[in-house]
Design a protein around this motif. Structure first.
Motif, mmCIF file in Angstrom:
data_model
loop_
_atom_site.group_PDB
_atom_site.id
_atom_site.type_symbol
_atom_site.label_atom_id
_atom_site.label_comp_id
_atom_site.label_asym_id
_atom_site.label_seq_id
_atom_site.Cartn_x
_atom_site.Cartn_y
_atom_site.Cartn_z
ATOM 1 N N GLY A 1 10.245 -11.381 -33.294
ATOM 2 C CA GLY A 1 11.428 -12.036 -32.082
ATOM 3 C C GLY A 1 12.325 -11.114 -31.123
ATOM 4 N N CYS B 1 2.140 -17.162 -35.584
ATOM 5 C CA CYS B 1 3.570 -16.724 -35.561
ATOM 6 C C CYS B 1 4.796 -17.376 -36.287
ATOM 7 C CB CYS B 1 4.395 -16.989 -33.918
ATOM 8 S SG CYS B 1 5.963 -16.790 -33.784
ATOM 9 N N LEU C 1 2.968 -8.734 -40.655
ATOM 10 C CA LEU C 1 2.027 -9.074 -40.183
ATOM 11 C C LEU C 1 0.996 -7.855 -40.802
ATOM 12 C CD1 LEU C 1 1.556 -9.414 -37.456
ATOM 13 C CD2 LEU C 1 3.136 -7.585 -36.117
ATOM 14 N N ARG D 1 4.234 -14.696 -47.044
ATOM 15 C CA ARG D 1 4.982 -15.630 -45.825
ATOM 16 C C ARG D 1 5.105 -17.406 -46.369
ATOM 17 N NH1 ARG D 1 1.724 -16.573 -40.119
ATOM 18 N NH2 ARG D 1 2.761 -19.416 -40.147
ATOM 19 N N HIS E 1 -0.326 -10.797 -48.672
ATOM 20 C CA HIS E 1 0.226 -11.712 -47.677
ATOM 21 C C HIS E 1 0.965 -13.379 -47.372
ATOM 22 C CE1 HIS E 1 -0.708 -14.570 -43.538
ATOM 23 N NE2 HIS E 1 0.383 -13.426 -43.298
ATOM 24 N N HIS F 1 -2.333 -15.396 -39.307
ATOM 25 C CA HIS F 1 -1.149 -14.693 -39.564
ATOM 26 C C HIS F 1 -0.445 -15.275 -38.065
ATOM 27 C CE1 HIS F 1 -1.808 -10.904 -41.878
ATOM 28 N NE2 HIS F 1 -2.745 -11.484 -41.651
ATOM 29 N N GLY G 1 -0.462 -16.214 -31.587
ATOM 30 C CA GLY G 1 -1.244 -16.031 -32.989
ATOM 31 C C GLY G 1 -2.034 -17.520 -32.725
ATOM 32 N N THR H 1 9.960 -10.740 -27.445
ATOM 33 C CA THR H 1 8.742 -11.185 -27.340
ATOM 34 C C THR H 1 9.440 -12.655 -26.586
ATOM 35 O OG1 THR H 1 8.895 -11.793 -29.445
ATOM 36 C CG2 THR H 1 6.923 -10.989 -29.029
ATOM 37 N N ARG I 1 -6.436 -5.011 -35.441
ATOM 38 C CA ARG I 1 -7.665 -6.040 -36.426
ATOM 39 C C ARG I 1 -8.135 -4.439 -36.946
ATOM 40 N NH1 ARG I 1 -3.758 -9.798 -35.941
ATOM 41 N NH2 ARG I 1 -4.320 -11.393 -35.867
ATOM 42 N N LEU J 1 9.824 -6.089 -38.858
ATOM 43 C CA LEU J 1 9.298 -7.331 -38.315
ATOM 44 C C LEU J 1 10.279 -8.510 -37.729
ATOM 45 C CD1 LEU J 1 7.054 -8.414 -36.832
ATOM 46 C CD2 LEU J 1 6.107 -9.402 -39.415
ATOM 47 N N ALA K 1 -0.493 -18.119 -27.131
ATOM 48 C CA ALA K 1 0.570 -17.111 -27.712
ATOM 49 C C ALA K 1 1.609 -16.470 -28.434
ATOM 50 C CB ALA K 1 1.444 -17.522 -26.698
HETATM 51 C C1 HEM Z 1 8.195 -16.176 -27.943
HETATM 52 C C2 HEM Z 1 8.978 -15.701 -28.753
HETATM 53 C C3 HEM Z 1 7.207 -15.257 -29.412
HETATM 54 C C4 HEM Z 1 6.046 -14.743 -29.523
HETATM 55 C C5 HEM Z 1 5.098 -14.852 -28.225
HETATM 56 C C6 HEM Z 1 4.881 -14.796 -30.515
HETATM 57 C C7 HEM Z 1 4.097 -13.913 -30.965
HETATM 58 C C8 HEM Z 1 3.374 -14.229 -32.236
HETATM 59 C C9 HEM Z 1 2.109 -13.056 -31.906
HETATM 60 C C10 HEM Z 1 0.590 -12.819 -31.888
HETATM 61 C C11 HEM Z 1 1.208 -13.467 -33.455
HETATM 62 C C12 HEM Z 1 1.033 -13.036 -34.049
HETATM 63 C C13 HEM Z 1 0.425 -12.116 -34.582
HETATM 64 C C14 HEM Z 1 -1.597 -11.559 -35.229
HETATM 65 O O1 HEM Z 1 -2.159 -12.250 -35.578
HETATM 66 O O2 HEM Z 1 -1.288 -10.148 -35.301
HETATM 67 C C15 HEM Z 1 3.539 -13.269 -33.945
HETATM 68 C C16 HEM Z 1 3.590 -12.721 -35.952
HETATM 69 C C17 HEM Z 1 4.815 -13.344 -36.426
HETATM 70 N N1 HEM Z 1 6.432 -13.569 -35.389
HETATM 71 FE FE1 HEM Z 1 6.005 -13.725 -33.448
HETATM 72 N N2 HEM Z 1 6.161 -14.182 -31.480
HETATM 73 C C18 HEM Z 1 7.070 -15.144 -30.915
HETATM 74 C C19 HEM Z 1 8.395 -14.896 -31.704
HETATM 75 C C20 HEM Z 1 9.202 -14.461 -32.715
HETATM 76 C C21 HEM Z 1 10.594 -15.119 -33.658
HETATM 77 C C22 HEM Z 1 11.372 -15.396 -32.949
HETATM 78 C C23 HEM Z 1 10.196 -14.963 -35.109
HETATM 79 C C24 HEM Z 1 11.293 -15.057 -36.082
HETATM 80 C C25 HEM Z 1 12.189 -14.355 -36.254
HETATM 81 C C26 HEM Z 1 9.218 -14.191 -35.040
HETATM 82 C C27 HEM Z 1 8.701 -14.178 -36.344
HETATM 83 C C28 HEM Z 1 6.791 -13.430 -36.772
HETATM 84 C C29 HEM Z 1 6.493 -12.768 -37.724
HETATM 85 C C30 HEM Z 1 7.221 -12.899 -39.435
HETATM 86 C C31 HEM Z 1 5.161 -12.978 -37.461
HETATM 87 C C32 HEM Z 1 4.022 -12.119 -38.609
HETATM 88 C C33 HEM Z 1 2.996 -14.066 -39.471
HETATM 89 C C34 HEM Z 1 2.276 -12.970 -40.579
HETATM 90 O O3 HEM Z 1 1.735 -12.124 -40.570
HETATM 91 O O4 HEM Z 1 1.574 -14.309 -41.002
HETATM 92 N N3 HEM Z 1 7.810 -14.529 -34.310
HETATM 93 N N4 HEM Z 1 4.495 -13.365 -33.407
#
Ligand code: HEM
Length: 351
Positions: free
Chosen positions: A191, A298, A48, A59, A55, A296, A292, A194, A242, A186, A290
């Protein structure tokens, strides 16, 4: 500079559907090379809080964990957990935040990381990995766990993810200890609340829109747009930081920080007419953000959707005539004059 979780809330914001989508995609101007949650951690959460090339390499390492094929063996376990956790609603009442959401996310991540012995420890932190000590956050318990897991990974006994973090070169180099901690952090934090807020949001939306509940029971095809609308309305991760390097790509160290306001995009009337209304027939041409947008976006979205659908299925099975909210301790956002929940501390429903 103010410290802690509210710092990002005080920053100037990129707002509205088109502006947020454009900024999310433009990672050269809007850098993620910062570190948040300064009150509870001194390491970056990865991928993130990184920019290419690190990055991109991180990924590529992580995405296979969350592919359809990798998640398929976990689906039946998630469904069985949902069945067990929602069952108490049969005898009248169900607390959704800890009773269903927290348990299902912790059990699922424990299976995914191959660390089922840690379930009780992870549950003890509460819905947020930073704990809930009357509003005081504490990064200590999570860091203690991560230090141990990274050591075990180095010894080959850390479970699937931590063993690979210790041994797999990412972008041609071994990951440092802090980087391994950052990825583990992270996955445990991202996860967790959220997904819990999505699950509580689903229970709340059905209770407050009973006609949708009746339709969902009979028509499986409505469930996907219903879950996606709940994601849009609740937007569990509403604001992300950001660094705005400007159109010329200035030095991130000297450039201003901004908040990328995903909630404002999801509630923008120009993309979603009557934005506070739950409508299962919104056109696919305006997808919500929601999870993103851009590089980045999700990684865990497919997993979150499996968990959400499993719980919705069980709720509709156990309470075919619907349910009502008997206790709701939540934060709300005002959208178009309507209060919509964004995060839940406690939600009790009853048949
Ligand atoms: C309803 C559930 C979830 C929501 C609403 C959510 C939302 C988001 C959002 C908005 C981002 C982008 C953040 C940015 O652009 O700065 C993100 C990134 C990420 N999420 Fe989720 N997330 C959820 C569930 C999960 C789960 C279940 C996991 C893993 C177990 C997870 C792992 C990640 C990771 C590793 C990133 C970083 C990706 C990157 O930087 O390339 N998320 N999430």
């Amino acid at each position: 500079m103010a410290r802690g979780p509210s710092r990002v809330e005080g920053l100037p914001r990129v707002k509205g559907y088109e502006a947020v989508r454009a900024a999310g995609r433009d990672f050269e101007r809007y850098s993620s090379l910062h570190q948040g949650d300064e009150d509870v951690r001194t390491y970056r959460q990865l991928p993130l809080e990184s920019d290419p090339p690190l990055h991109t390499a991180l990924r590529a390492f992580l995405v296979p964990f969350f592919s359809k094929g990798s998640l398929a063996p976990f689906q039946s376990h998630i469904e069985a957990d949902a069945r067990e956790l929602v069952a108490p609603l049969r005898s009248g009442n169900l607390e959704v935040v800890r009773g269903v959401g927290l348990s299902i996310v912790v059990r699922t991540i424990a299976r995914l990381l191959d660390r089922r012995g840690d379930i009780d420890e992870w549950i003890s932190w509460g819905p947020s990995v930073w704990g809930d000590h009357d509003g005081r956050r504490d990064g200590g318990p999570l860091l203690d766990f991560l230090e141990r897991a990274v050591d075990e990974g180095a010894a080959g006994s850390g479970g699937r993810l931590f063993n690979l973090l210790a041994t797999t070169p990412v972008g041609g180099a071994a990951l440092s200890r802090d980087q391994q901690i950052g990825v583990g952090s992270l996955l445990l934090a991202g996860g967790r609340d959220t997904v819990i807020n999505l699950i509580a949001g689903i229970a709340w939306m059905v209770a407050t829109h009973p006609h949708h509940g009746a339709a969902l029971r009979n028509d499986y095809a409505l469930r996907t747009p219903f879950v996606e609308e709940t994601l849009r309305l609740v937007t569990p991760l509403g604001l992300m930081e950001r660094i705005d390097r400007g159109p010329e790509g200035g030095d991130p160290q000297r450039s201003p920080h901004v908040g990328l306001d995903f909630a404002s995009a999801n509630h923008d009337a120009s993309a979603f007419p009557c934005p506070a209304e739950l409508r299962v027939d919104r056109p696919a041409s305006s997808p919500h953000v929601a999870f993103g947008i851009g590089p980045h976006a999700c990684v865990g979205a497919p997993l979150a959707r499996i968990e959400a659908h499993a719980v919705l299925q069980e709720l509709l099975t156990v309470a075919p005539d619907g349910w009502r909210v008997t206790h709701c301790d939540a934060q709300f956002r005002e959208v178009d004059g309507v209060r919509l929940p964004s995060s839940f501390q406690r939600l009790v429903i009853a048949t």
